[in-house]
Design an enzyme around this catalytic site. Sequence first.
Site, PDB file in Angstrom:
ATOM      1  N   HIS A 193       5.249 -26.883 -31.982  1.00  0.00           N
ATOM      2  CA  HIS A 193       6.306 -27.072 -32.975  1.00  0.00           C
ATOM      3  C   HIS A 193       7.656 -27.264 -32.315  1.00  0.00           C
ATOM      4  CE1 HIS A 193       6.505 -22.672 -32.410  1.00  0.00           C
ATOM      5  NE2 HIS A 193       7.525 -22.525 -33.224  1.00  0.00           N
ATOM      6  N   GLU A 240       6.401 -20.890 -26.860  1.00  0.00           N
ATOM      7  CA  GLU A 240       5.957 -19.557 -27.323  1.00  0.00           C
ATOM      8  C   GLU A 240       4.523 -19.263 -26.881  1.00  0.00           C
ATOM      9  OE1 GLU A 240       8.668 -19.311 -31.419  1.00  0.00           O
ATOM     10  OE2 GLU A 240       6.531 -19.693 -31.589  1.00  0.00           O
TER      11      GLU A 240
HETATM   12  C1  DHB Z   1       9.514 -22.092 -37.662  1.00  0.00           C
HETATM   13  C2  DHB Z   1       8.676 -21.652 -36.665  1.00  0.00           C
HETATM   14  C3  DHB Z   1       9.069 -20.633 -35.802  1.00  0.00           C
HETATM   15  O1  DHB Z   1       8.296 -20.183 -34.784  1.00  0.00           O
HETATM   16  C4  DHB Z   1      10.291 -20.017 -35.987  1.00  0.00           C
HETATM   17  O2  DHB Z   1      10.591 -18.979 -35.185  1.00  0.00           O
HETATM   18  C5  DHB Z   1      11.154 -20.469 -36.973  1.00  0.00           C
HETATM   19  C6  DHB Z   1      10.754 -21.505 -37.822  1.00  0.00           C
HETATM   20  C7  DHB Z   1       9.098 -23.182 -38.588  1.00  0.00           C
HETATM   21  O3  DHB Z   1       7.986 -23.711 -38.451  1.00  0.00           O
HETATM   22  O4  DHB Z   1       9.832 -23.506 -39.500  1.00  0.00           O
HETATM   23 FE    FE Z   2       9.359 -18.731 -33.483  1.00  0.00          FE
END
Ligand code: DHB
Ligand code: FE
Length: 323
Positions: A193, A240
Amino acid sequence: MARIIAGVTSSHVPAIGAAIDLKKTEEPYWKRVFSGFERSKEWMAKTKPDVVIAVYNDHASAFSVELIPTFALGCAAEFPPADEGWGPRPVPVVKGHPKLASHIAQSVILDEFDLTIVNKMEVDHGLTVPLNLMFGSPKEWPCPVIPLAVNVVVYPPPTGHRCFMLGRAIRKAVASYPEDLRVVIMGTGGMSHQISGPRAGLINSKFDKAYLDGLTKDPRKLTRIPHMEYMREAGAEGIEMVMWLIMRGALDDKVKEVYRFYTVPASNTAVGHIILENAPRATKSKRPPRAMRPAAKGAAKGAAKAKRAAAHEAKQDLVRSKR
Ligand code: DHB
Ligand code: FE
């Protein structure tokens, strides 16, 4: 003796927490995500660990740019949910296990991992969302949870190899704790992500699925992935995933994959989840001791060989960690 019996990974997308708190779990978008954790909750309820060690990352809730510990172990008795801008989440206070946590801190620090000891800390979605996914929404979390916060927010995060080796040190620490405790370790965050910049929304399922395969079968290969590769392939926040390698390092080399779930997306993130079990510890048999049996000589030879192999492996780990 305490023992790590299993490892679990789970994403920590904050919107998953919001979906629970705002009672949206039955909406089709969220049902797709939560249904993947039904079997996991059953597994957890059946496994009933005495303690969970939760490797997670803080998102500028307990720490800020003023203080950035690479590894911070929660040794307090309690960790209240943090206010992340909308008030603290309506989840139970996390109860720690100060005795085991302090034992781990001592063992791991004397093994040359410079952990920060945290005696007061609030925990954010990085910890509370994975607990919800694995335990549901009980009035109290069913067992003590030791938080281990890892910096994956400000450059430079630890390498995957360092994380794996810390897992090894945690495994040794737990094994030297005198009380008979069954411990589950969680690695949280991930998968691919990126939540800001021109590549926001990036998801790479091919990378994620190969990572899940590697986690079960060849975690040492994953320890060689450089930060830039995580960034390029899995997005900035994909880093992460190094936290999962602490979990994996704390397990045996050979594990049994009991469950896996992958769905895209939850908010901006690919949700990946896996449950790995160590082989059960050999139970004491009623058979006579080996020395009294005819094949004893061969067996003793085998045991000595296994001991030498384990010593060699430990030495190799040490060599790798010093590189
Ligand atoms: C999102 C994912 C995360 O790991 C985070 O800390 C904040 C937002 C998300 O997918 O929106
Ligand atoms: Fe996160």
